[in-house]
Every structure is written in C-alpha cells, then in structure tokens.
Design a protein around this motif. Structure first.
Motif, PDB file in Angstrom:
ATOM      1  N   LEU A  51      53.705  86.765  47.676  1.00 54.57           N
ATOM      2  CA  LEU A  51      52.757  87.729  47.942  1.00 54.57           C
ATOM      3  C   LEU A  51      53.546  88.801  48.536  1.00 54.57           C
ATOM      4  O   LEU A  51      54.492  89.329  49.150  1.00 54.57           O
ATOM      5  N   THR A  52      52.566  90.232  47.698  1.00 52.71           N
ATOM      6  CA  THR A  52      52.497  91.260  48.328  1.00 52.71           C
ATOM      7  C   THR A  52      51.420  91.856  48.797  1.00 52.71           C
ATOM      8  O   THR A  52      50.394  91.408  48.523  1.00 52.71           O
ATOM      9  N   GLY A  53      52.104  93.053  49.725  1.00 54.48           N
ATOM     10  CA  GLY A  53      50.434  93.400  50.475  1.00 54.48           C
ATOM     11  C   GLY A  53      49.604  94.401  49.716  1.00 54.48           C
ATOM     12  O   GLY A  53      48.525  95.051  49.907  1.00 54.48           O
ATOM     13  N   ASP A  54      50.303  95.089  49.120  1.00 54.52           N
ATOM     14  CA  ASP A  54      49.264  96.000  47.560  1.00 54.52           C
ATOM     15  C   ASP A  54      47.959  95.130  46.448  1.00 54.52           C
ATOM     16  O   ASP A  54      46.882  96.101  46.588  1.00 54.52           O
ATOM     17  N   GLU A  55      48.789  94.163  45.644  1.00 58.86           N
ATOM     18  CA  GLU A  55      47.685  93.681  44.630  1.00 58.86           C
ATOM     19  C   GLU A  55      47.786  92.613  44.654  1.00 58.86           C
ATOM     20  O   GLU A  55      48.604  92.029  44.773  1.00 58.86           O
ATOM     21  N   ILE A  56      46.361  91.909  45.326  1.00 58.63           N
ATOM     22  CA  ILE A  56      46.277  90.716  45.928  1.00 58.63           C
ATOM     23  C   ILE A  56      45.506  89.450  44.967  1.00 58.63           C
ATOM     24  O   ILE A  56      44.211  90.680  44.473  1.00 58.63           O
ATOM     25  N   ASP A  57      46.123  88.151  45.010  1.00 57.67           N
ATOM     26  CA  ASP A  57      45.379  87.602  43.719  1.00 57.67           C
ATOM     27  C   ASP A  57      44.298  87.532  44.531  1.00 57.67           C
ATOM     28  O   ASP A  57      44.399  87.410  45.436  1.00 57.67           O
ATOM     29  N   ASP A  58      43.022  87.056  43.662  1.00 55.68           N
ATOM     30  CA  ASP A  58      41.814  86.549  44.999  1.00 55.68           C
ATOM     31  C   ASP A  58      41.569  86.022  45.461  1.00 55.68           C
ATOM     32  O   ASP A  58      41.440  85.103  46.105  1.00 55.68           O
ATOM     33  N   ALA A  59      42.325  84.205  44.682  1.00 55.91           N
ATOM     34  CA  ALA A  59      42.781  83.347  45.092  1.00 55.91           C
ATOM     35  C   ALA A  59      43.141  83.129  46.163  1.00 55.91           C
ATOM     36  O   ALA A  59      43.339  82.618  47.123  1.00 55.91           O
ATOM     37  N   ALA A  60      44.172  84.236  46.839  1.00 56.67           N
ATOM     38  CA  ALA A  60      45.205  84.466  48.009  1.00 56.67           C
ATOM     39  C   ALA A  60      44.506  85.478  48.551  1.00 56.67           C
ATOM     40  O   ALA A  60      44.524  85.316  50.071  1.00 56.67           O
ATOM     41  N   TYR A  61      43.722  85.795  48.452  1.00 60.26           N
ATOM     42  CA  TYR A  61      42.798  87.230  49.635  1.00 60.26           C
ATOM     43  C   TYR A  61      42.895  86.191  50.620  1.00 60.26           C
ATOM     44  O   TYR A  61      43.280  87.304  51.787  1.00 60.26           O
TER      45      TYR A  61
END
Length: 124
Positions: A51-61
């Motif tokens: 994961l990156t902290g910039d664009e986060i997938d909704d499922a991982a948010y």
C-alpha cells in the motif's frame, strides 16, 4: 479512492482527537502524516499488503486507518481500555488486509511420487 488527507482525518477520528465537522490542526496532521509511510513500509515488509499512503483503495482504507491509529496511540497518549480496543481492531485489520491482498502462487500443486515397488510381496 481515498486520499492521504482523508486517511489522516479518519485516524484522528479513531483516536478521538477530531470531532465530526472539525478540521485537524497542523500539529496533529503532521504527527499522523509522519506515521503513514513507515506503517505502509512495515506492512509490505511483513508480507501483509503493498500500500501507499497517497491513493488508497476503498477496500484498504478502513483497515489501513486502524493500523495507523494503533501506531499513533503513543504520540497522542492513548492508554487503558481504548488502547486495548484499538490494538484489537488493528490486529483484525492486518489479517483482513493479508487475506485481501494475498498473492496466489501460480505453480501447479506438488504431486507425490508414485511407489513403483510391490507392497505385499506379490502382485496385488
């Protein structure tokens, strides 16, 4: 996709620092922002998720927010029962992320070698 700013706000809400409708102070925002990249790197090193902290997938948010919240407990002085609850939430989030981001091995399953000898001394 969620943004880094939304992640920071969610972490501060999880900590109880930010009430609904408030915007984070610069100090609180900077404190959480400093934790996001190391937490993402640790998740990658542990084989949980990339994961990156910039664009986060909704499922991982939400799971990522729970894990960053756990890392932010010490700087924000969270202790007692609330700390225990946040730690349990973070452990569940790690297992959820690990399951969601599991990389399946494309190799065929191993087959045991056949036994070519006789089993009982005669042809069975």
């Amino acid at each position: 996709m969620k943004t880094r700013e939304e992640l920071i706000a969610r972490v501060l809400k999880n900590l109880g620092v930010l009430a609904a409708g408030q915007s984070p102070s610069d100090e609180d925002r900077a404190e959480v922002d400093d934790l996001i990249d190391p937490v993402c790197a640790k998740l990658f090193d542990d084989g949980v998720a990339k994961l990156t902290g910039d664009e986060i997938d909704d499922a991982a948010y939400l799971p990522l927010a729970a894990i960053v919240t756990e890392a932010a407990m010490v700087p924000f002085g969270i202790g007692g029962q609330k700390a225990s609850d946040l730690e349990a939430l973070a452990e569940k989030a790690k297992s959820d992320l690990k399951l969601a981001y599991r990389v399946y091995d494309a190799r065929p399953p191993m087959r045991p070698d056949r036994f070519w000898g006789r089993r009982c001394g005669r042809i069975c």
